[in-house]
Design a protein around this motif. Structure first.
Motif, PDB file in Angstrom:
ATOM      1  N   HIS A   6      19.098  87.541  65.753  1.00  0.00           N
ATOM      2  CA  HIS A   6      17.860  87.853  65.049  1.00  0.00           C
ATOM      3  C   HIS A   6      17.550  86.871  63.929  1.00  0.00           C
ATOM      4  CE1 HIS A   6      16.815  91.522  67.038  1.00  0.00           C
ATOM      5  NE2 HIS A   6      17.803  92.237  66.577  1.00  0.00           N
ATOM      6  N   LEU A   9      13.942  85.710  63.304  1.00  0.00           N
ATOM      7  CA  LEU A   9      13.082  86.796  62.834  1.00  0.00           C
ATOM      8  C   LEU A   9      13.397  87.136  61.383  1.00  0.00           C
ATOM      9  CD1 LEU A   9      10.988  88.971  63.130  1.00  0.00           C
ATOM     10  CD2 LEU A   9      12.625  90.354  64.413  1.00  0.00           C
ATOM     11  N   GLU A 102       4.037  87.304  65.030  1.00  0.00           N
ATOM     12  CA  GLU A 102       4.470  86.780  66.340  1.00  0.00           C
ATOM     13  C   GLU A 102       5.971  86.962  66.539  1.00  0.00           C
ATOM     14  OE1 GLU A 102       2.442  85.892  68.851  1.00  0.00           O
ATOM     15  OE2 GLU A 102       1.041  86.690  67.353  1.00  0.00           O
ATOM     16  N   ALA A 103       6.748  86.665  65.494  1.00  0.00           N
ATOM     17  CA  ALA A 103       8.208  86.818  65.590  1.00  0.00           C
ATOM     18  C   ALA A 103       8.582  88.281  65.846  1.00  0.00           C
ATOM     19  CB  ALA A 103       8.871  86.299  64.316  1.00  0.00           C
ATOM     20  N   LYS A 105       6.720  90.530  67.348  1.00  0.00           N
ATOM     21  CA  LYS A 105       6.326  90.905  68.715  1.00  0.00           C
ATOM     22  C   LYS A 105       7.352  90.444  69.750  1.00  0.00           C
ATOM     23  CE  LYS A 105       1.347  90.863  67.905  1.00  0.00           C
ATOM     24  NZ  LYS A 105       0.162  89.996  68.110  1.00  0.00           N
ATOM     25  N   SER A 106       8.076  89.368  69.439  1.00  0.00           N
ATOM     26  CA  SER A 106       9.056  88.852  70.409  1.00  0.00           C
ATOM     27  C   SER A 106      10.215  89.827  70.644  1.00  0.00           C
ATOM     28  CB  SER A 106       9.597  87.497  69.943  1.00  0.00           C
ATOM     29  OG  SER A 106      10.461  87.671  68.839  1.00  0.00           O
ATOM     30  N   ILE A 107      10.420  90.781  69.731  1.00  0.00           N
ATOM     31  CA  ILE A 107      11.487  91.768  69.974  1.00  0.00           C
ATOM     32  C   ILE A 107      10.944  93.190  70.103  1.00  0.00           C
ATOM     33  CG2 ILE A 107      13.166  90.363  68.686  1.00  0.00           C
ATOM     34  CD1 ILE A 107      13.171  92.944  66.699  1.00  0.00           C
TER      35      ILE A 107
END
Lengths: 108, 108, 108, 108
Positions: A6, A9, A102-103, A105-107
């Protein structure tokens, strides 16, 4: 995902929280504070949820995806408000918010 | 002092909070959790106050010195507990705590 | 919804956060801490998100529904873990968690 | 002192945090937001530190006295700013701040 996975993020959340807190402080010092009221409100909310999520991730929370989904929404709302204002602190904050959304949303 | 002048302290607080949260998570996964109970308690306290102070500084809190004095005490207590344990996460956490305590004292 | 209309939820969140923090402290003092590791982890997460939401509501956050949905999930997870343990602090905590989860769902 | 012995202080901290958050929200909706800028800043700081201390006490923090001393100072600063303003939310907030400052001093 582990704490190490992570890391990107966590960095985005940290940058976003600091940018929001800096914008909060700067908005309160502007000539026209009334115009910045919504920005001040959202800066606080966004700084607080980003800080929450950053530290939740760094202790391996089992709720990373759920928290990231909410955080992405709050980052977007804050970024949309900030980008309306020409002040440098608002423009920088908007950029950090959209990057962080955006970061998240990636997880999520 | 402004947000920019506090940058070193903000970085130390952030590293310390992340190290404490990582140690908290790792302690809960150790074979002998009972031996780590005080470490778990102090990791949470230290992560939370470092995170608090970091964000208070980034919004130019008028109470930087007072908060940093308390934070230094909590960092030292957490570092002293962590350094008793040989686990790598504890040793790394102790190091981050002592570094952060020194940084806090520079403005306390 | 206004701050006043959220009063019941604010009360449930506050009771749940306090119960989780009390359970966290009591778990760390139990004879068999290892058995309580997941309870300790979830107590912290649940206390923190309940406290976050309580204060977000009391400042009229625009994200009440989204935050309450996540909070309900975390309360349920914490309640499910706590109710496995016979300690009085765990049973009381489970009760507060389930009550809070229901209150969160009413606005989620 | 145990969690139970701190009950009065926990209640005062909770009331103060809620009053500060309510005042923060109301100040942002005032006609003259600029006049309320310092109130908005201190409402956030005071709500956050009261919430921090409340939850630290409810998990039996070993740093109750040190944290309460800082909290008392922040409550007084916020109360002094709020009482300058005639708005009902500011007057109520000032009252909660001064009551909480006294409760903090009793353990500091």
């Amino acid at each position: 995902m582990s704490h190490e996975q992570h890391q990107n993020l966590i960095d985005s959340l940290h940058e976003c929280a600091v940018a929001c807190n800096h914008c909060f402080d700067a908005c309160l010092k502007e000539e026209d504070v009334k115009m910045m009221a919504e920005c001040i409100r959202l800066d606080r909310e966004c700084a607080d949820i980003c800080s929450y999520l950053e530290h939740a991730l760094s202790r391996n929370t089992p709720f990373a995806a759920e928290l990231a989904a909410v955080c992405a929404k709050i980052c977007e709302a804050c970024g949309n408000e900030c980008k309306k204002h020409d002040h440098e602190h608002c423009q920088k904050c908007a950029e950090a918010c959209f990057k962080c959304a955006e970061a998240c949303k990636s997880i999520a």
